[in-house]
Write a protein that holds these residues in place. Structure first.
Motif, PDB file in Angstrom:
ATOM      1  N   ASP A   1     -10.980   0.322   1.570  1.00 57.51           N
ATOM      2  CA  ASP A   1     -12.118   1.230   1.505  1.00 57.51           C
ATOM      3  C   ASP A   1     -12.038   2.195   0.328  1.00 57.51           C
ATOM      4  OD1 ASP A   1     -13.439   0.179   3.710  1.00 57.51           O
ATOM      5  OD2 ASP A   1     -12.214   1.366   5.080  1.00 57.51           O
ATOM      6  N   ASP A   2     -11.232   3.185   0.449  1.00 64.73           N
ATOM      7  CA  ASP A   2     -11.226   4.264  -0.536  1.00 64.73           C
ATOM      8  C   ASP A   2      -9.924   4.327  -1.332  1.00 64.73           C
ATOM      9  OD1 ASP A   2      -9.744   4.962   1.645  1.00 64.73           O
ATOM     10  OD2 ASP A   2     -10.466   7.028   1.756  1.00 64.73           O
ATOM     11  N   LYS A   3      -9.218   3.222  -1.405  1.00 69.45           N
ATOM     12  CA  LYS A   3      -7.956   3.201  -2.150  1.00 69.45           C
ATOM     13  C   LYS A   3      -8.148   2.550  -3.509  1.00 69.45           C
ATOM     14  CE  LYS A   3      -4.993   3.262   1.838  1.00 69.45           C
ATOM     15  NZ  LYS A   3      -3.659   3.015   2.290  1.00 69.45           N
ATOM     16  N   LYS A   4      -7.356   2.990  -4.447  1.00 67.44           N
ATOM     17  CA  LYS A   4      -7.350   2.393  -5.778  1.00 67.44           C
ATOM     18  C   LYS A   4      -6.567   1.083  -5.700  1.00 67.44           C
ATOM     19  CE  LYS A   4      -5.704   3.124 -10.443  1.00 67.44           C
ATOM     20  NZ  LYS A   4      -4.767   3.842 -11.277  1.00 67.44           N
TER      21      LYS A   4
ATOM     22  N   ASN B   1       0.228   5.355  -0.189  1.00 65.84           N
ATOM     23  CA  ASN B   1      -0.745   6.452  -0.177  1.00 65.84           C
ATOM     24  C   ASN B   1      -2.149   5.933  -0.458  1.00 65.84           C
ATOM     25  OD1 ASN B   1       1.367   8.268   0.363  1.00 65.84           O
ATOM     26  ND2 ASN B   1       1.813   8.468  -1.809  1.00 65.84           N
ATOM     27  N   ASP B   2      -2.716   6.269  -1.623  1.00 57.45           N
ATOM     28  CA  ASP B   2      -4.085   5.884  -1.952  1.00 57.45           C
ATOM     29  C   ASP B   2      -4.147   4.717  -2.923  1.00 57.45           C
ATOM     30  OD1 ASP B   2      -5.107   7.848  -0.317  1.00 57.45           O
ATOM     31  OD2 ASP B   2      -5.186   9.343  -1.915  1.00 57.45           O
ATOM     32  N   VAL B   3      -3.045   3.982  -3.083  1.00 56.47           N
ATOM     33  CA  VAL B   3      -3.003   2.883  -4.049  1.00 56.47           C
ATOM     34  C   VAL B   3      -2.548   1.596  -3.361  1.00 56.47           C
ATOM     35  CG1 VAL B   3      -1.969   2.049  -6.190  1.00 56.47           C
ATOM     36  CG2 VAL B   3      -2.466   4.473  -5.933  1.00 56.47           C
TER      37      VAL B   3
ATOM     38  N   ALA C   1       0.844  -1.193   0.000  1.00 61.53           N
ATOM     39  CA  ALA C   1       0.000   0.000   0.000  1.00 61.53           C
ATOM     40  C   ALA C   1       0.877   1.239   0.000  1.00 61.53           C
ATOM     41  CB  ALA C   1      -0.913  -0.003   1.215  1.00 61.53           C
TER      42      ALA C   1
END
Length: 149
Positions: free
Chosen positions: A45-48, A18-20, A16
């Motif tokens: 949840d809100d990750k790509k 950041n957001d990926v 993981a």
């Protein structure tokens, strides 16, 4: 991934940043790759999610081999047998035929994805209610035009 009995033996790696979330590794079939993606999406949840998971077989497999494997998987499903045909090109299977419901159409996709060597599925299967009984969309349109008069 280690908690899933179907994926545990593959040793897929999850990183993981950041957001990926990046998933890497090797599985045997497309259905296992799809399952891994479903599992990771259920906990993120809100990750790509980037699925960098490869599909590998024990050795070389030809399109004829893939066709045979898919045909065997379809034959096991009596509600799909004699309704679906499959043609593969470089591991991508194109499903053709007509079934009675959308559920069977989706089932055929999942069944084909279980076969060794399949790297993708393109589902061209039609559901009965999508086609005119003559099989000719022109005639269906003519009848619709006549009904409007």
């Amino acid at each position: 991934m280690d908690g899933d009995k179907n994926l545990r033996s593959y040793g897929l790696k999850v990183d993981a940043n950041n957001d990926v979330v990046i998933v890497t590794g090797i599985v045997d079939t497309l259905s296992e790759k799809r399952h891994a993606e479903k599992v990771i999406n259920s906990v993120v949840d809100d990750k790509k999610v980037e699925m960098e998971v490869s599909i590998s077989t024990d050795g070389a497999i030809t399109d004829d081999d893939v066709d045979m494997e898919v045909a065997e998987e379809i034959e096991i499903q009596t509600e799909l047998e004699d309704k679906i045909t499959a043609e593969s090109k470089k591991g991508v299977v194109h499903l053709l035929g007509t079934v009675e419901s959308e559920e069977l159409r989706q089932k055929a996709d999942k069944v084909a994805a279980k076969a060794r060597g399949v790297t993708g599925v393109v589902n061209h299967i039609k559901v009965d209610n999508e086609a005119d009984e003559t099989g000719d969309p022109f005639h269906a349109q003519v009848r619709n035009d006549n009904e409007e008069e």
